[in-house]
Design an enzyme around this catalytic site. Structure first.
Site, mmCIF file in Angstrom:
data_model
loop_
_atom_site.group_PDB
_atom_site.id
_atom_site.type_symbol
_atom_site.label_atom_id
_atom_site.label_comp_id
_atom_site.label_asym_id
_atom_site.label_seq_id
_atom_site.Cartn_x
_atom_site.Cartn_y
_atom_site.Cartn_z
ATOM 1 N N THR A 120 5.715 -7.285 3.108
ATOM 2 C CA THR A 120 5.463 -8.954 3.506
ATOM 3 C C THR A 120 4.542 -9.332 2.077
ATOM 4 N N CYS A 121 4.622 -8.442 1.492
ATOM 5 C CA CYS A 121 3.855 -9.694 -0.122
ATOM 6 C C CYS A 121 5.799 -9.035 -1.277
ATOM 7 N N LYS A 168 5.963 -16.811 -2.004
ATOM 8 C CA LYS A 168 4.880 -18.281 -1.763
ATOM 9 C C LYS A 168 4.320 -18.835 -2.825
ATOM 10 N N GLU A 207 -1.505 -22.875 2.784
ATOM 11 C CA GLU A 207 -0.911 -22.809 1.786
ATOM 12 C C GLU A 207 -0.026 -23.407 2.170
ATOM 13 N N GLY A 239 0.722 -0.918 -0.039
ATOM 14 C CA GLY A 239 -0.519 -0.311 -0.239
ATOM 15 C C GLY A 239 0.949 1.374 -0.306
ATOM 16 N N HIS A 277 -13.478 -24.957 -24.834
ATOM 17 C CA HIS A 277 -13.641 -26.706 -24.729
ATOM 18 C C HIS A 277 -12.573 -26.950 -25.584
ATOM 19 N N CYS A 317 3.428 -13.069 -0.967
ATOM 20 C CA CYS A 317 2.484 -13.380 -1.645
ATOM 21 C C CYS A 317 3.393 -14.000 -2.672
ATOM 22 N N THR A 337 -2.758 -7.663 -0.744
ATOM 23 C CA THR A 337 -2.212 -6.738 -1.387
ATOM 24 C C THR A 337 -2.730 -6.183 -2.021
ATOM 25 N N TYR A 367 -5.732 -19.377 5.500
ATOM 26 C CA TYR A 367 -4.534 -19.188 4.674
ATOM 27 C C TYR A 367 -2.697 -19.803 4.283
ATOM 28 N N GLY A 378 -5.293 -23.269 9.950
ATOM 29 C CA GLY A 378 -5.922 -24.007 9.373
ATOM 30 C C GLY A 378 -6.590 -23.082 8.722
ATOM 31 N N GLU A 386 -15.049 -23.749 -18.687
ATOM 32 C CA GLU A 386 -16.028 -24.104 -19.553
ATOM 33 C C GLU A 386 -17.499 -24.773 -18.292
ATOM 34 N N TYR A 424 11.514 -1.372 -6.983
ATOM 35 C CA TYR A 424 10.733 -0.854 -6.483
ATOM 36 C C TYR A 424 11.182 0.503 -5.511
HETATM 37 P P1 FAD Z 1 2.920 -4.387 4.380
HETATM 38 O O1 FAD Z 1 3.119 -5.115 2.874
HETATM 39 O O2 FAD Z 1 3.536 -5.748 5.137
HETATM 40 O O3 FAD Z 1 4.307 -3.536 4.367
HETATM 41 C C1 FAD Z 1 4.027 -2.522 5.539
HETATM 42 C C2 FAD Z 1 5.821 -2.254 5.418
HETATM 43 O O4 FAD Z 1 5.366 -1.258 6.795
HETATM 44 C C3 FAD Z 1 6.484 -3.192 5.455
HETATM 45 O O5 FAD Z 1 7.294 -3.156 4.660
HETATM 46 C C4 FAD Z 1 7.134 -2.878 7.479
HETATM 47 O O6 FAD Z 1 8.757 -3.880 7.466
HETATM 48 C C5 FAD Z 1 7.394 -1.556 6.849
HETATM 49 N N1 FAD Z 1 6.944 -1.207 8.461
HETATM 50 C C6 FAD Z 1 6.196 -1.373 9.440
HETATM 51 N N2 FAD Z 1 6.637 -0.368 11.017
HETATM 52 C C7 FAD Z 1 7.839 0.815 10.123
HETATM 53 C C8 FAD Z 1 7.777 1.879 11.332
HETATM 54 N N3 FAD Z 1 7.849 2.198 11.816
HETATM 55 N N4 FAD Z 1 8.265 2.647 10.660
HETATM 56 C C9 FAD Z 1 8.847 2.057 9.024
HETATM 57 N N5 FAD Z 1 8.129 1.207 7.944
HETATM 58 C C10 FAD Z 1 7.765 0.582 9.110
HETATM 59 N N6 FAD Z 1 -2.068 -11.387 0.118
HETATM 60 C C11 FAD Z 1 -2.754 -11.653 -1.567
HETATM 61 O O7 FAD Z 1 -3.662 -10.992 -2.302
HETATM 62 N N7 FAD Z 1 -2.064 -12.467 -2.403
HETATM 63 C C12 FAD Z 1 -1.837 -13.471 -1.660
HETATM 64 O O8 FAD Z 1 -1.111 -14.563 -2.230
HETATM 65 C C13 FAD Z 1 -0.875 -13.134 -0.031
HETATM 66 N N8 FAD Z 1 0.092 -14.195 0.373
HETATM 67 C C14 FAD Z 1 0.364 -13.616 1.358
HETATM 68 C C15 FAD Z 1 1.450 -15.264 2.138
HETATM 69 C C16 FAD Z 1 2.027 -14.621 3.129
HETATM 70 C C17 FAD Z 1 3.007 -15.238 4.260
HETATM 71 C C18 FAD Z 1 1.828 -13.229 3.992
HETATM 72 C C19 FAD Z 1 2.391 -13.049 5.229
HETATM 73 C C20 FAD Z 1 0.804 -12.712 3.327
HETATM 74 C C21 FAD Z 1 0.222 -12.628 2.417
HETATM 75 N N9 FAD Z 1 -1.328 -11.646 1.565
HETATM 76 C C22 FAD Z 1 -1.036 -11.635 0.269
HETATM 77 C C23 FAD Z 1 -1.448 -11.008 2.328
HETATM 78 C C24 FAD Z 1 -0.788 -9.438 1.823
HETATM 79 O O9 FAD Z 1 1.320 -9.587 2.539
HETATM 80 C C25 FAD Z 1 -0.285 -7.935 2.964
HETATM 81 O O10 FAD Z 1 -2.392 -7.964 2.510
HETATM 82 C C26 FAD Z 1 0.326 -7.347 2.094
HETATM 83 O O11 FAD Z 1 1.085 -7.709 2.375
HETATM 84 C C27 FAD Z 1 0.155 -5.692 2.849
HETATM 85 O O12 FAD Z 1 0.567 -5.305 2.147
HETATM 86 P P2 FAD Z 1 0.858 -3.575 3.499
HETATM 87 O O13 FAD Z 1 0.987 -2.757 2.573
HETATM 88 O O14 FAD Z 1 -0.169 -3.164 4.215
HETATM 89 O O15 FAD Z 1 2.424 -3.535 4.375
HETATM 90 P P1 NDP Z 2 -6.306 -16.598 9.193
HETATM 91 O O1 NDP Z 2 -6.878 -16.262 9.373
HETATM 92 O O2 NDP Z 2 -6.647 -16.798 7.573
HETATM 93 O O3 NDP Z 2 -6.097 -17.807 9.343
HETATM 94 C C1 NDP Z 2 -5.614 -18.302 10.989
HETATM 95 C C2 NDP Z 2 -5.978 -19.861 11.530
HETATM 96 O O4 NDP Z 2 -5.225 -20.126 13.184
HETATM 97 C C3 NDP Z 2 -7.549 -20.095 11.332
HETATM 98 O O5 NDP Z 2 -7.477 -21.080 11.637
HETATM 99 C C4 NDP Z 2 -7.229 -19.547 13.815
HETATM 100 O O6 NDP Z 2 -8.710 -20.140 13.876
HETATM 101 C C5 NDP Z 2 -6.711 -20.476 13.252
HETATM 102 N N1 NDP Z 2 -5.873 -19.343 15.062
HETATM 103 C C6 NDP Z 2 -6.236 -18.615 15.593
HETATM 104 N N2 NDP Z 2 -5.359 -18.300 16.792
HETATM 105 C C7 NDP Z 2 -4.997 -19.889 17.423
HETATM 106 C C8 NDP Z 2 -4.654 -20.289 18.064
HETATM 107 N N3 NDP Z 2 -4.563 -19.491 19.337
HETATM 108 N N4 NDP Z 2 -4.377 -21.244 18.088
HETATM 109 C C9 NDP Z 2 -4.438 -22.120 17.665
HETATM 110 N N5 NDP Z 2 -4.872 -21.674 15.971
HETATM 111 C C10 NDP Z 2 -5.115 -21.103 15.990
HETATM 112 O O7 NDP Z 2 -4.682 -16.086 9.090
HETATM 113 P P2 NDP Z 2 -3.055 -16.577 8.337
HETATM 114 O O8 NDP Z 2 -2.339 -15.968 9.015
HETATM 115 O O9 NDP Z 2 -3.461 -17.597 7.448
HETATM 116 O O10 NDP Z 2 -3.412 -15.047 7.159
HETATM 117 C C11 NDP Z 2 -3.376 -13.895 7.372
HETATM 118 C C12 NDP Z 2 -3.789 -13.131 6.375
HETATM 119 O O11 NDP Z 2 -2.886 -13.192 5.478
HETATM 120 C C13 NDP Z 2 -4.820 -13.950 5.686
HETATM 121 O O12 NDP Z 2 -6.693 -13.613 6.173
HETATM 122 C C14 NDP Z 2 -4.980 -13.437 3.936
HETATM 123 O O13 NDP Z 2 -6.220 -12.131 4.964
HETATM 124 C C15 NDP Z 2 -3.417 -12.679 4.311
HETATM 125 N N6 NDP Z 2 -3.099 -14.073 3.725
HETATM 126 C C16 NDP Z 2 -3.277 -14.082 2.232
HETATM 127 C C17 NDP Z 2 -2.946 -14.858 1.418
HETATM 128 C C18 NDP Z 2 -3.369 -15.069 0.049
HETATM 129 O O14 NDP Z 2 -3.945 -14.339 -0.710
HETATM 130 N N7 NDP Z 2 -3.604 -16.627 -1.352
HETATM 131 C C19 NDP Z 2 -2.157 -15.918 1.444
HETATM 132 C C20 NDP Z 2 -1.705 -15.808 2.874
HETATM 133 C C21 NDP Z 2 -2.399 -14.876 3.859
HETATM 134 P P3 NDP Z 2 -10.106 -20.783 13.455
HETATM 135 O O15 NDP Z 2 -10.402 -20.766 12.010
HETATM 136 O O16 NDP Z 2 -10.228 -21.606 14.389
HETATM 137 O O17 NDP Z 2 -10.222 -18.585 14.039
#
Ligand code: FAD
Ligand code: NDP
Length: 457
Positions: free
Chosen positions: A42-43, A51, A181, A16, A439, A48, A310, A177, A175, A444, A99
């Site tokens: 993060t992304c 991953k 994954e 963002g 097809h 993303c 993202t 995302y 359980g 489809e 970037y």
């Molecule tokens: P971020 O991308 O987290 O950026 C925040 C930045 O702020 C970071 O670089 C951090 O270092 C910096 N920062 C923090 N605090 C400070 C500070 N005080 N001063 C200066 N810098 C600071 N989304 C999808 O759409 N598709 C996916 O496939 C997907 N896969 C994901 C897989 C994983 C493992 C994870 C963890 C997330 C995934 N997401 C996915 C979610 C996606 O990455 C986030 O929704 C997205 O990056 C959020 O963007 P953001 O700009 O809010 O924050």
């Molecule tokens: P999620 O919120 O998707 O899942 C968290 C999981 O952890 C749930 O299954 C939850 O269970 C479980 N959980 C929460 N607290 C506990 C606990 N105390 N003990 C045991 N299990 C627990 O979070 P993720 O961390 O997987 O991902 C964060 C976000 O990042 C996603 O919601 C998504 O928006 C984004 N993301 C997107 C991706 C994509 O677009 N492909 C890929 C990866 C992340 P319960 O269901 O019972 O609450």
């Protein structure tokens, strides 16, 4: 003349923040951006992109296995984990550079370090203070682990990409995302994966047919998925990790990945000093224009903990810039549409989804028609694999609009993206029916679903 050092100060160079800073710079306003880690957030660095690269790597295992049915012979190649990690790191470093160039090209001043708010118009990074007319907080989130004895032995998605050595036995907790994954990815890469989820089914919030279907497919692919399963404690014994489950069983692992949700990065940000209010869950509170409780401070993306994706963070960043500095020439100002956000879970096979689950649609519309099919994809008639594909449409009976579309199957994310456009345009089931299929494809099936599952209700 402005009394501020900058017109716009962005804290956080993730999805963002980078988009907002770049767009603002292109409008000719004076922009600075502080980032404490690597550009792209993060992304790009631990989400993303890496991953998806690892998911591609993991899919080769299925392809090698499937190839025999198509006449290919010979043993499957083995994975060089170190080479995969090195190639990923190189690509991520390239993206970090892209970037940086994009931001510098847009005239954005990059400031490296942790930023915090001093007051509604002042940001401090290290020993330096900067003033700005507008401040954007885009600091994202970080993994959150529940307190569990031995929890310090676990890793999160931040560390999983660089594990060394390759974890032959991986336990994944969660359980959602990330858990689903990475269970799929490491299973494909050759690890023996046990996934532990506290709930009765994975992927809370997804459609009621999708959840058991993906659980079955993941199990068929080799993931030992255990539901209603909770960790009591972790310990290190004789060089391995022992995962003690409530109920007494003990698992042995080389690594334990906790994927139990994420929390917004709001600490040590000076939010209190500036007067920025948080929600009950600790996220920054924003209104429909992404304004915080302080008029000069906006917030977007994961730090607001609304929809953590993202494309949502990007869209919010562009909306803030249009709102503060005017839209791009000839374009209307952008707003974020939170309806019909398509999403994919990159499990093996993928999940793609847009719109309401069947249960949500019943709540929102009353009478709905449900169309569903599950079948063996053409590829697997020869591959020998037993993977199946699920497709489901949920239709509002009164208007005939398709209000939910769900798929579990190969490239579901790619398939669903296009259908999301149709649904945003208000496509009815009749429009789907009048669309010719391509097809032979799996997609489809979405335009050839003729008979609802039972009467509308
Ligand atoms: P971020 O991308 O987290 O950026 C925040 C930045 O702020 C970071 O670089 C951090 O270092 C910096 N920062 C923090 N605090 C400070 C500070 N005080 N001063 C200066 N810098 C600071 N989304 C999808 O759409 N598709 C996916 O496939 C997907 N896969 C994901 C897989 C994983 C493992 C994870 C963890 C997330 C995934 N997401 C996915 C979610 C996606 O990455 C986030 O929704 C997205 O990056 C959020 O963007 P953001 O700009 O809010 O924050
Ligand atoms: P999620 O919120 O998707 O899942 C968290 C999981 O952890 C749930 O299954 C939850 O269970 C479980 N959980 C929460 N607290 C506990 C606990 N105390 N003990 C045991 N299990 C627990 O979070 P993720 O961390 O997987 O991902 C964060 C976000 O990042 C996603 O919601 C998504 O928006 C984004 N993301 C997107 C991706 C994509 O677009 N492909 C890929 C990866 C992340 P319960 O269901 O019972 O609450």
């Amino acid at each position: 003349m402005s009394t501020f050092d900058f017109d716009f100060f962005v804290i956080g160079g993730g999805s963002g923040g980078v988009r907002a800073a770049r767009m603002a710079g292109q409008r000719g306003v004076r922009v600075a951006m502080a980032e404490s880690g690597a550009l792209g957030g993060t992304c790009v660095n631990v989400g993303c992109i890496p991953k998806k690269l690892y998911s591609y790597a993991a899919h080769f295992a299925e392809a090698f296995e499937a190839s025999h049915g198509f006449g290919w012979e010979g043993a499957a190649p083995t994975l060089n984990w170190n080479r995969l990690k090195a190639n990923r790191a190189k690509e991520i470093a390239r993206l970090n550079g892209v970037y940086q160039q994009l931001l510098q090209g847009a005239g954005v001043r990059l400031i490296s370090g942790h930023a915090r708010l001093v007051d509604p118009h002042t940001v401090q990074v290290g020993a330096e203070r900067f003033t700005a007319r507008h401040i954007l907080v885009a600091t994202g989130g970080q993994p959150s682990l529940p307190p569990v004895p031995g929890g310090e032995l676990a890793i999160t998605s931040n560390e999983v990409f660089d594990l060394s050595p390759f974890p032959q036995r991986l336990v994944v907790v969660g359980g959602g995302y990330i858990a689903c994954e990475f269970a799929s990815i490491f299973n494909g890469l050759g690890a023996q994966v046990t996934q532990l989820h506290r709930g009765e089914q994975v992927l809370n919030g997804f459609d009621q047919d999708v959840r058991p279907f993906i659980a079955t497919e993941m199990r068929k692919a080799g993931v030992d998925l255990r539901l209603s399963s909770e960790v009591a404690s972790l310990a290190r014994e004789a060089g391995a990790l022992r995962v003690h489950l409530r109920g007494g069983e003990v698992l042995t692992a080389d690594a334990v990945l906790y994927a139990t949700g994420r929390v917004p990065n709001t600490r040590q940000l000076g939010l209190e000093a500036a007067g920025v209010r948080l929600t009950a869950l600790g996220a920054i509170e924003v209104d429909a224009q992404h304004r915080t409780s302080v008029p000069s401070i906006h917030a977007i993306g994961d730090v607001t903990a609304r929809v953590q994706l993202t494309p949502v963070a990007l869209s919010e960043g562009m909306a803030v810039v249009d709102h503060l500095f005017g839209p791009a020439a000839g374009k209307p100002p952008r707003t974020v549409s939170y309806e019909l956000i398509p999403t994919a879970v990159f499990t093996h096979p993928n999940i793609g989804t847009v719109g309401d689950t069947e249960a949500q649609a019943r709540q929102n519309y009353g009478r709905v028609r449900v169309y569903r099919t599950d079948f063996k994809p053409l590829q697997h008639t020869l591959s020998g694999r037993t993977e199946r594909t699920l497709m489901k449409l949920v239709v509002d009976d009164a208007s005939d609009r398709v209000v939910g579309l769900h798929m579990v199957g190969a490239d579901a994310g790619e398939v669903v993206q296009g259908f999301a456009v149709a649904m945003k345009a208000g496509a009815t089931k009749a429009v789907f029916d009048s669309t010719l299929g391509i097809h032979p494809t799996a997609a489809e099936e979405f335009v050839t679903l003729r008979d609802p599952v039972g009467p509308a209700g």
